[in-house]
Design an enzyme around this catalytic site. Structure first.
Site, PDB file in Angstrom:
ATOM      1  N   ASP A 138      34.642  42.039  41.801  1.00 32.93           N
ATOM      2  CA  ASP A 138      35.021  40.706  41.367  1.00 32.93           C
ATOM      3  C   ASP A 138      36.221  40.306  42.237  1.00 32.93           C
ATOM      4  O   ASP A 138      36.879  41.172  42.813  1.00 32.93           O
ATOM      5  CB  ASP A 138      35.401  40.796  39.881  1.00 32.93           C
ATOM      6  CG  ASP A 138      35.885  39.473  39.321  1.00 32.93           C
ATOM      7  OD1 ASP A 138      35.318  38.448  39.685  1.00 32.93           O
ATOM      8  OD2 ASP A 138      36.847  39.486  38.522  1.00 32.93           O
TER       9      ASP A 138
ATOM     10  N   ASP B  83      38.894  37.196  41.622  1.00 29.56           N
ATOM     11  CA  ASP B  83      40.102  36.778  40.906  1.00 29.56           C
ATOM     12  C   ASP B  83      40.492  37.779  39.826  1.00 29.56           C
ATOM     13  O   ASP B  83      39.644  38.233  39.059  1.00 29.56           O
ATOM     14  CB  ASP B  83      39.889  35.420  40.226  1.00 29.56           C
ATOM     15  CG  ASP B  83      39.944  34.271  41.222  1.00 29.56           C
ATOM     16  OD1 ASP B  83      39.928  34.546  42.433  1.00 29.56           O
ATOM     17  OD2 ASP B  83      39.999  33.110  40.777  1.00 29.56           O
TER      18      ASP B  83
ATOM     19  N   ASP C 142      37.500  42.542  36.082  1.00 34.03           N
ATOM     20  CA  ASP C 142      38.385  42.410  34.925  1.00 34.03           C
ATOM     21  C   ASP C 142      37.698  41.687  33.781  1.00 34.03           C
ATOM     22  O   ASP C 142      38.228  41.581  32.691  1.00 34.03           O
ATOM     23  CB  ASP C 142      39.626  41.603  35.315  1.00 34.03           C
ATOM     24  CG  ASP C 142      39.286  40.136  35.538  1.00 34.03           C
ATOM     25  OD1 ASP C 142      39.802  39.274  34.813  1.00 34.03           O
ATOM     26  OD2 ASP C 142      38.467  39.839  36.429  1.00 34.03           O
TER      27      ASP C 142
END
EC number: 3.1.3.48
Length: 317
Positions: free
Chosen positions: A53, A55, A281
């Site tokens: 991922d 960001d 996240d």
């Protein structure tokens, strides 16, 4: 997890069905050939594919803008939000000025090769993009009669030309984004990246250790899957200095189809014999990982990044 810098989710969802329809309409034979070309011979020796991922995993971006990073780590919110806004402005400036985002925002793709089969290979060295009459947005629909129908052969070819040029620019500047910028902007970017690293306690530098370690292995590859639209995601990757870690063909945007469908595309590219590891996240990549029985490494703080690097160093991953 990955905050979308695309204008609105509802719009992305609406375009999802259109996108799927469009993909069904692309001649299978041509497209299949093109997709096979994107996986190099090195892919056959692969053992592990790391799905990252962007960001809040590799970079801190969205939580700068919302101020939640400042809150969580006791930083000055004015500085944090200011840095986030400056970076956002630069991302969209590069996307608009150099990567045709004004034209491509409404016809965003999952992957750089998705419209390549509509490209007739014409020499673009003297091609004038600003006068070819292409309009990617619905708002300019009144001009479209002179251009050919949106989605028609002529329109698709002009769309494919833009993605080809985006690829050329990315490849040319992936290790030197400063070459795209004026001297003042270059200096501002340098300062901004330094400021963000200080504010985030070297978050990116910590993540880079794992990315570079994976990159140094012959049998492993880093793939990026972000919910940011493809073109701003490319600008973001360039501006954060991640271009040498992620070749453009290893970047996927999940804005239109969601992470789970992106994972499916990647599995069909690399096959089922390799091991996939998902690092992120957010809930969406965790659910997608579970759906595909892939191990998920959650990143919520610096310690998680440090442990990830240790696990890689010790060959646990």
């Amino acid at each position: 997890g990955d905050a979308s810098t695309s204008p609105s989710l509802s719009r992305a969802t609406a375009s999802k069905e259109l996108d799927e329809q469009a993909r069904k309409n692309i001649p299978g034979k041509n497209r299949g050939k093109r997709k096979a070309d994107t996986s190099s011979s090195q892919d056959s020796e692969l053992e592990r594919v790391f799905l990252w991922d962007l960001d809040e995993t590799i970079i801190i971006f969205h939580s700068l803008l919302t101020g939640s990073y400042a809150q969580k780590y006791g930083k000055d919110p004015t500085l944090v939000i200011g840095s986030g806004l400056s970076m956002e402005e630069m991302i969209f400036e590069v996307a608009d000025t150099h990567l045709f985002f004004n034209d491509l925002e409404e016809c965003d793709q999952v992957h750089i090769e998705d419209v390549a089969s509509d490209d007739n290979g014409q020499d673009l060295s003297n091609y004038n993009f600003s006068t070819d009459g292409f309009s990617g947005s619905g708002s300019n629909a009144n001009h479209s009669s002179s251009v050919g129908v949106q989605g028609g052969v002529d329109w698709m070819r002009k769309l494919a030309f833009r993605y080809r040029r985006v690829r050329e620019i990315y490849d040319k500047y992936k290790t030197n984004v400063g070459g795209l910028l004026s001297p003042q902007k270059r200096e501002a970017l340098q300062q901004l990246r330094t400021d963000i690293e200080v504010l985030t306690d070297s978050w990116l530098e910590t993540a880079l250790k794992s990315l570079l370690l994976i990159q140094s292995r012959k049998n492993c590859v880093n793939i990026l899957i972000t919910t940011t639209q493809l073109v701003p995601a490319l600008a973001k990757v360039l501006l954060y200095g991640l271009g040498e870690v992620f070749p453009i063909e290893n970047i996927y945007s999940a804005t239109k189809i969601g992470k789970e469908s992106c994972f499916e595309r990647i599995v069909s590219r690399f096959g089922k014999k390799v091991t996939y590891v998902v690092i992120g996240d957010g809930r969406d990549e965790e659910v997608a990982a579970k759906q595909h029985n892939m191990p998920f490494w959650r990143i919520t703080n610096h310690a998680d990044l440090v442990s990830l690097h240790q696990a890689l160093e010790l060959d646990f991953l």
